[in-house]
Design an enzyme around this catalytic site. Structure first.
Site, PDB file in Angstrom:
ATOM      1  N   SER A 143      29.430  12.395  39.795  1.00  0.00           N
ATOM      2  CA  SER A 143      28.672  12.114  38.570  1.00  0.00           C
ATOM      3  C   SER A 143      29.381  11.027  37.780  1.00  0.00           C
ATOM      4  CB  SER A 143      28.573  13.370  37.700  1.00  0.00           C
ATOM      5  OG  SER A 143      28.074  13.027  36.408  1.00  0.00           O
ATOM      6  N   TYR A 156      33.332  20.008  33.405  1.00  0.00           N
ATOM      7  CA  TYR A 156      32.379  19.417  34.358  1.00  0.00           C
ATOM      8  C   TYR A 156      32.832  18.015  34.753  1.00  0.00           C
ATOM      9  CZ  TYR A 156      28.114  17.412  36.323  1.00  0.00           C
ATOM     10  OH  TYR A 156      27.218  16.787  37.163  1.00  0.00           O
TER      11      TYR A 156
HETATM   12  N1  LIG Z   1      20.876  16.227  37.385  1.00  0.00           N
HETATM   13  C1  LIG Z   1      21.802  15.418  36.846  1.00  0.00           C
HETATM   14  O1  LIG Z   1      21.636  14.859  35.728  1.00  0.00           O
HETATM   15  C2  LIG Z   1      23.057  15.114  37.614  1.00  0.00           C
HETATM   16  C3  LIG Z   1      23.850  14.035  37.191  1.00  0.00           C
HETATM   17  C4  LIG Z   1      25.021  13.737  37.870  1.00  0.00           C
HETATM   18  C5  LIG Z   1      25.383  14.514  38.959  1.00  0.00           C
HETATM   19  N2  LIG Z   1      24.603  15.563  39.359  1.00  0.00           N
HETATM   20  C6  LIG Z   1      25.066  16.366  40.508  1.00  0.00           C
HETATM   21  O2  LIG Z   1      24.038  16.447  41.468  1.00  0.00           O
HETATM   22  C7  LIG Z   1      24.223  17.634  42.237  1.00  0.00           C
HETATM   23  C8  LIG Z   1      22.890  18.356  42.360  1.00  0.00           C
HETATM   24  O3  LIG Z   1      22.499  18.746  41.068  1.00  0.00           O
HETATM   25  P1  LIG Z   1      20.971  18.852  40.602  1.00  0.00           P
HETATM   26  O4  LIG Z   1      20.855  18.071  39.363  1.00  0.00           O
HETATM   27  O5  LIG Z   1      20.068  18.587  41.728  1.00  0.00           O
HETATM   28  O6  LIG Z   1      20.963  20.397  40.174  1.00  0.00           O
HETATM   29  P2  LIG Z   1      19.895  21.564  40.398  1.00  0.00           P
HETATM   30  O7  LIG Z   1      18.505  21.047  40.355  1.00  0.00           O
HETATM   31  O8  LIG Z   1      20.306  22.623  39.441  1.00  0.00           O
HETATM   32  O9  LIG Z   1      20.217  22.032  41.888  1.00  0.00           O
HETATM   33  C9  LIG Z   1      21.472  22.589  42.189  1.00  0.00           C
HETATM   34  C10 LIG Z   1      21.474  23.033  43.631  1.00  0.00           C
HETATM   35  O10 LIG Z   1      22.757  23.620  43.916  1.00  0.00           O
HETATM   36  C11 LIG Z   1      22.539  24.941  44.406  1.00  0.00           C
HETATM   37  N3  LIG Z   1      23.591  25.838  43.961  1.00  0.00           N
HETATM   38  C12 LIG Z   1      23.937  26.112  42.673  1.00  0.00           C
HETATM   39  N4  LIG Z   1      24.907  27.044  42.664  1.00  0.00           N
HETATM   40  C13 LIG Z   1      25.154  27.362  43.957  1.00  0.00           C
HETATM   41  C14 LIG Z   1      26.034  28.274  44.598  1.00  0.00           C
HETATM   42  N5  LIG Z   1      26.865  29.075  43.896  1.00  0.00           N
HETATM   43  N6  LIG Z   1      26.037  28.343  45.941  1.00  0.00           N
HETATM   44  C15 LIG Z   1      25.199  27.553  46.660  1.00  0.00           C
HETATM   45  N7  LIG Z   1      24.351  26.677  46.128  1.00  0.00           N
HETATM   46  C16 LIG Z   1      24.332  26.586  44.789  1.00  0.00           C
HETATM   47  C17 LIG Z   1      21.189  25.370  43.870  1.00  0.00           C
HETATM   48  O11 LIG Z   1      20.571  26.304  44.734  1.00  0.00           O
HETATM   49  P3  LIG Z   1      20.498  27.914  44.525  1.00  0.00           P
HETATM   50  O12 LIG Z   1      20.311  28.186  43.071  1.00  0.00           O
HETATM   51  O13 LIG Z   1      19.320  28.293  45.394  1.00  0.00           O
HETATM   52  O14 LIG Z   1      21.790  28.412  45.076  1.00  0.00           O
HETATM   53  C18 LIG Z   1      20.409  24.072  43.931  1.00  0.00           C
HETATM   54  O15 LIG Z   1      19.892  23.863  45.214  1.00  0.00           O
HETATM   55  C19 LIG Z   1      25.307  18.445  41.519  1.00  0.00           C
HETATM   56  O16 LIG Z   1      26.541  18.291  42.192  1.00  0.00           O
HETATM   57  C20 LIG Z   1      25.365  17.812  40.145  1.00  0.00           C
HETATM   58  O17 LIG Z   1      26.616  17.964  39.527  1.00  0.00           O
HETATM   59  C21 LIG Z   1      23.448  15.873  38.715  1.00  0.00           C
END
Ligand SMILES: NC(=O)c1ccc[n+]([C@@H]2O[C@H](COP(=O)([O-])OP(=O)(O)OC[C@H]3O[C@@H](n4cnc5c(N)ncnc54)[C@H](OP(=O)(O)O)[C@@H]3O)[C@@H](O)[C@H]2O)c1
Length: 271
Positions: A143, A156
């Site tokens: 990120s 984070y």
């Molecule tokens: N969205 C943003 O603004 C943003 C910005 C920068 C970086 N990121 C990074 O992008 C990545 C994906 O995030 P996202 O935004 O797509 O979030 P999201 O929509 O909340 O999805 C998170 C995913 O991770 C899984 N997950 C969460 N806890 C878990 C656990 N304990 N074990 C296994 N799987 C788990 C969830 O599945 P389940 O709940 O089914 O387990 C879901 O598939 C992350 O690393 C995040 O830090 C996101």
């Protein structure tokens, strides 16, 4: 740095939602068989049925909680033992908002297990398998928050600084062994991560928030271009290069026999 990425089945963590779900769809469209990892088995199953029907690829559902030691060990074994897997997308992650003093100790520990420990353990298992075969790709979703302590997400952001550093260090240490590494640094992206961490997505500034499909398309374009670090929002990639060059200036002076003069420390010779 120019890198070339190889094919094979892709193991995507956090594939049940958000960025990981888009990765799964885009990689299926590119012809990769898939191993989809997350806790919500029903969502993974629905994605598997959809993607195998639309793209004719084989999709395996692997339910795992990445904060659970036994589940991590099962996934490490999967990466070690399944020679079809040639691409790991280390995407699963969560955020933790609120000031450091308001964060609960258990929340801090869980976040580090998911965003740091699981990422490092899976990257390690994949790196061992891929270097033994002389080919493979590891994509770590980091990120931009890891670059900006001023954003006020101390834990984070620190977990994401770890992910970026780990990727840079592995690309350096394992250069020449046939494994491609990429860190993807999204800015704010429209996914469930905001609600999941207690923020109202309506508060997001639309002019500074990207859709997950554009984010992943840019990340894959960066991978195709051989980028080690992909920051989809950054208009001028030369700014990142300048940042790295500034860091490189420090390197020869970071470990010396004596403190710098400004500290006024003098060892007494012959005392
Ligand atoms: N969205 C943003 O603004 C943003 C910005 C920068 C970086 N990121 C990074 O992008 C990545 C994906 O995030 P996202 O935004 O797509 O979030 P999201 O929509 O909340 O999805 C998170 C995913 O991770 C899984 N997950 C969460 N806890 C878990 C656990 N304990 N074990 C296994 N799987 C788990 C969830 O599945 P389940 O709940 O089914 O387990 C879901 O598939 C992350 O690393 C995040 O830090 C996101």
């Amino acid at each position: 740095m120019t890198q070339s990425h190889s094919q094979g089945a892709a193991l995507v963590t956090g594939a049940s939602a958000g960025i990981g779900a888009v990765y799964a769809e885009r990689l299926a469209a590119r012809g990769h068989d898939l191993v989809l990892v997350a806790r919500d088995e029903a969502r993974l199953q629905a994605a598997a049925t959809d993607l195998s029907a639309r793209y004719g690829v084989a999709v395996e559902v692997f339910r795992a909680d990445l904060t659970d030691e036994a589940d991590i060990e099962r996934l490490e074994a999967k990466l070690a033992d399944d020679p079809a897997i040639g691409l790991l997308v280390n995407n699963a992650g969560a955020a933790l908002f609120g000031g450091f003093l308001d964060n609960q100790p258990a929340q801090i520990g869980k976040l580090i297990q998911l965003n740091v420990t699981a990422v490092a353990r899976l990257a390690h298992a994949a790196a061992q398998a891929f270097t033994a075969r002389g080919r493979g790709t590891v994509v770590n979703v980091s990120s931009v928050v890891g670059l900006v302590p001023e954003y006020g997400s101390a834990v984070y952001g620190a977990t994401k600084a770890f992910v970026t550093y780990l990727t840079q260090a592995l690309a350096h240490e394992l250069a020449g062994k046939g494994v491609v590494f990429q860190a993807v640094l999204p800015g704010a992206t429209r996914t469930e991560i905001w609600e999941r961490s207690g923020r109202d997505p309506a508060d997001l500034d639309p002019s500074r928030t990207m859709d997950a499909d554009e984010l992943v398309d840019a990340a894959l374009a960066g991978l195709d271009k051989g980028e080690l670090i992909t920051i989809p929002s950054l208009p001028d990639a030369a700014e990142w290069d300048a940042y790295q060059a500034a860091r490189a200036v420090l390197i020869p002076n970071l470990s010396k026999a004596h403190p710098a003069e400004r500290y006024g420390v003098r060892k007494l010779v012959g005392a």
